[in-house]
Design an enzyme around this catalytic site. Structure first.
Site, PDB file in Angstrom:
ATOM      1  N   ARG A   1      -9.752   8.789  56.669  1.00 14.77           N
ATOM      2  CA  ARG A   1     -10.803   8.167  55.927  1.00 14.77           C
ATOM      3  C   ARG A   1     -10.436   8.108  54.203  1.00 14.77           C
ATOM      4  O   ARG A   1      -9.605   9.044  53.852  1.00 14.77           O
ATOM      5  CB  ARG A   1     -12.043   8.986  56.107  1.00 14.77           C
ATOM      6  CG  ARG A   1     -12.093  10.454  55.731  1.00 14.77           C
ATOM      7  CD  ARG A   1     -12.778  10.177  54.013  1.00 14.77           C
ATOM      8  NE  ARG A   1     -12.736  11.960  53.615  1.00 14.77           N
ATOM      9  CZ  ARG A   1     -11.798  12.458  52.668  1.00 14.77           C
ATOM     10  NH1 ARG A   1     -11.099  11.484  52.553  1.00 14.77           N
ATOM     11  NH2 ARG A   1     -11.735  13.576  52.411  1.00 14.77           N
TER      12      ARG A   1
ATOM     13  N   SER B   1     -19.228   9.179  47.100  1.00 12.64           N
ATOM     14  CA  SER B   1     -18.983  10.445  47.483  1.00 12.64           C
ATOM     15  C   SER B   1     -18.066  10.936  46.265  1.00 12.64           C
ATOM     16  O   SER B   1     -17.785  12.221  45.795  1.00 12.64           O
ATOM     17  CB  SER B   1     -17.995  10.786  48.899  1.00 12.64           C
ATOM     18  OG  SER B   1     -18.852  10.426  49.921  1.00 12.64           O
TER      19      SER B   1
ATOM     20  N   LYS C   1     -18.663  14.068  43.733  1.00 13.89           N
ATOM     21  CA  LYS C   1     -17.755  15.194  43.483  1.00 13.89           C
ATOM     22  C   LYS C   1     -17.271  15.143  42.129  1.00 13.89           C
ATOM     23  O   LYS C   1     -17.030  16.289  41.567  1.00 13.89           O
ATOM     24  CB  LYS C   1     -16.387  14.921  44.327  1.00 13.89           C
ATOM     25  CG  LYS C   1     -15.468  15.913  44.316  1.00 13.89           C
ATOM     26  CD  LYS C   1     -14.701  16.556  45.671  1.00 13.89           C
ATOM     27  CE  LYS C   1     -14.045  17.596  45.715  1.00 13.89           C
ATOM     28  NZ  LYS C   1     -13.372  17.877  46.932  1.00 13.89           N
TER      29      LYS C   1
ATOM     30  N   ASP D   1      -8.469  14.696  47.299  1.00 14.51           N
ATOM     31  CA  ASP D   1      -8.775  14.774  48.541  1.00 14.51           C
ATOM     32  C   ASP D   1      -9.575  13.010  48.702  1.00 14.51           C
ATOM     33  O   ASP D   1     -10.455  13.135  49.550  1.00 14.51           O
ATOM     34  CB  ASP D   1     -10.004  15.644  49.037  1.00 14.51           C
ATOM     35  CG  ASP D   1     -10.999  15.643  48.255  1.00 14.51           C
ATOM     36  OD1 ASP D   1     -11.129  15.015  47.154  1.00 14.51           O
ATOM     37  OD2 ASP D   1     -11.979  16.337  48.646  1.00 14.51           O
TER      38      ASP D   1
ATOM     39  N   GLU E   1      -5.003  14.512  51.297  1.00 13.98           N
ATOM     40  CA  GLU E   1      -5.334  16.141  52.101  1.00 13.98           C
ATOM     41  C   GLU E   1      -5.292  15.726  53.475  1.00 13.98           C
ATOM     42  O   GLU E   1      -5.815  14.908  53.883  1.00 13.98           O
ATOM     43  CB  GLU E   1      -6.661  16.268  51.540  1.00 13.98           C
ATOM     44  CG  GLU E   1      -6.938  17.751  51.972  1.00 13.98           C
ATOM     45  CD  GLU E   1      -8.657  17.921  51.743  1.00 13.98           C
ATOM     46  OE1 GLU E   1      -8.797  18.996  50.872  1.00 13.98           O
ATOM     47  OE2 GLU E   1      -9.515  17.508  52.365  1.00 13.98           O
TER      48      GLU E   1
ATOM     49  N   ALA F   1     -17.355  22.136  61.523  1.00 12.91           N
ATOM     50  CA  ALA F   1     -17.286  21.622  60.507  1.00 12.91           C
ATOM     51  C   ALA F   1     -17.994  20.394  60.294  1.00 12.91           C
ATOM     52  O   ALA F   1     -18.584  19.964  59.181  1.00 12.91           O
ATOM     53  CB  ALA F   1     -15.569  21.169  60.156  1.00 12.91           C
TER      54      ALA F   1
ATOM     55  N   ILE G   1     -20.696  19.347  61.972  1.00 13.55           N
ATOM     56  CA  ILE G   1     -22.100  19.750  61.899  1.00 13.55           C
ATOM     57  C   ILE G   1     -22.594  20.459  60.540  1.00 13.55           C
ATOM     58  O   ILE G   1     -23.505  20.045  60.158  1.00 13.55           O
ATOM     59  CB  ILE G   1     -22.454  20.707  63.054  1.00 13.55           C
ATOM     60  CG1 ILE G   1     -22.151  20.088  64.415  1.00 13.55           C
ATOM     61  CG2 ILE G   1     -23.973  21.123  63.048  1.00 13.55           C
ATOM     62  CD1 ILE G   1     -22.858  18.968  64.788  1.00 13.55           C
ATOM     63  N   GLU G   2     -21.787  21.196  60.312  1.00  7.20           N
ATOM     64  CA  GLU G   2     -22.090  21.926  58.942  1.00  7.20           C
ATOM     65  C   GLU G   2     -22.178  21.129  57.876  1.00  7.20           C
ATOM     66  O   GLU G   2     -22.778  21.043  57.073  1.00  7.20           O
ATOM     67  CB  GLU G   2     -20.818  22.950  58.676  1.00  7.20           C
ATOM     68  CG  GLU G   2     -21.240  23.781  57.477  1.00  7.20           C
ATOM     69  CD  GLU G   2     -20.612  23.657  56.160  1.00  7.20           C
ATOM     70  OE1 GLU G   2     -20.784  24.387  55.115  1.00  7.20           O
ATOM     71  OE2 GLU G   2     -19.659  22.729  56.269  1.00  7.20           O
TER      72      GLU G   2
END
Length: 266
Positions: free
Chosen positions: A46, A52, A56, A73, A140, A152, A154-155
């Site tokens: 992606r 996003s 960041k 990233d 990344e 990961a 879900i988190e």
């Protein structure tokens, strides 16, 4: 920055991700053709959304003109493995490639984040050819097991919902589930040979079935159609009985019949 300028700036990142996905998928195909177990189970990628990236940048206090220089990233590739030991093999595979240069590595498996997050991150420089010439894109690459990836994802969803205000009871349960992921990966590693043997048997059976069906299709075109239909019924009987030895013998038998018909046509 205008939307169109954002799109132009991110285009090389999309190109890098697309090319890397193709290359890692090709590695998987090479292993498959050779009949060998591949440490790579799945590859996805992606490019961060504009929102996003801005979020960041705000978090790290990075000026917008410096985003593409300081964020490593923006382009991301995720490699999913079945077993934890496969992760090291994939990392070594990346290190040895000449079409990308490793610039940094972060091991969140040996030492996980306080949240319980576990993964291995490799930052590479990857060169893409654009209409404006060659560009070096940082990418990344995250390498993790299926279980680590499930946790990961879900988190990440919960962090997106709650931000920094993750309720304590949810945080505690996430940590507990992270421990469960460690136990699951360890348990899968302990029965790795049995899992791989079962998967190998499945692949072998699938290959034989595909060969038989392809041969039957050819026979239907060049041979006796009634005999081909009879062979097809016999194939389904053997298939339902799940007898691998008989299935392989039948495959050889059908292949022999097909060769006879082809010889008659010469």
């Amino acid at each position: 920055m205008e939307i169109q300028l954002w799109r132009e700036a991110l285009a090389p990142y999309r190109l890098a991700v697309d090319e890397l996905i193709v290359k890692f998928n090709y590695i998987m195909e090479e292993y498959k053709i050779a009949g060998k177990y591949c440490p790579i189970e799945q590859v996805i990628g992606r490019v961060k959304s504009i929102s996003s990236i801005l979020e960041k940048a705000k978090k790290k206090n990075i000026p917008i003109p410096e985003l593409t220089k300081r964020l490593e990233d923006i382009a991301g590739v995720r490699i999913i493995c079945q077993f934890e030991e496969d992760i090291r093999k994939v990392v070594e595979m990346i290190r040895q490639r000449t079409d990308m240069k490793v610039t940094d590595e972060v091991d969140y498996i040996t030492k996980s984040k306080p949240s319980g997050y576990r993964s291995y991150h490799v930052i590479v420089e990857y060169r893409v050819q654009t209409s404006e010439g060659e560009k070096v894109i940082p990418v990344e690459i995250q390498i993790r097991t299926l279980a680590m990836n499930f946790w990961a994802v879900i988190e990440h969803s919960l962090r997106y919902k709650y931000g920094k205000n993750l309720p304590q009871h949810i945080s505690q349960r996430l940590n507990a589930s992270a421990e469960a992921v460690i136990s699951l990966d360890a348990e899968m590693a302990s029965i790795r040979d049995e899992i791989l043997e079962a998967q190998g048997s499945f692949r072998q059976r699938a290959n034989v079935v595909a060969e038989v069906l392809n041969t039957l299709r050819s026979l239907y075109r060049i041979g006796d159609k009634e005999e081909t239909l009879r062979l097809q019924e016999e194939f389904f009987r053997i298939y339902n009985e799940s007898d691998m030895d008989e299935l392989e013998r039948f495959s050889s038998h059908v292949d022999h019949i097909a060769q006879m018909y082809m010889a008659q046509q010469l």
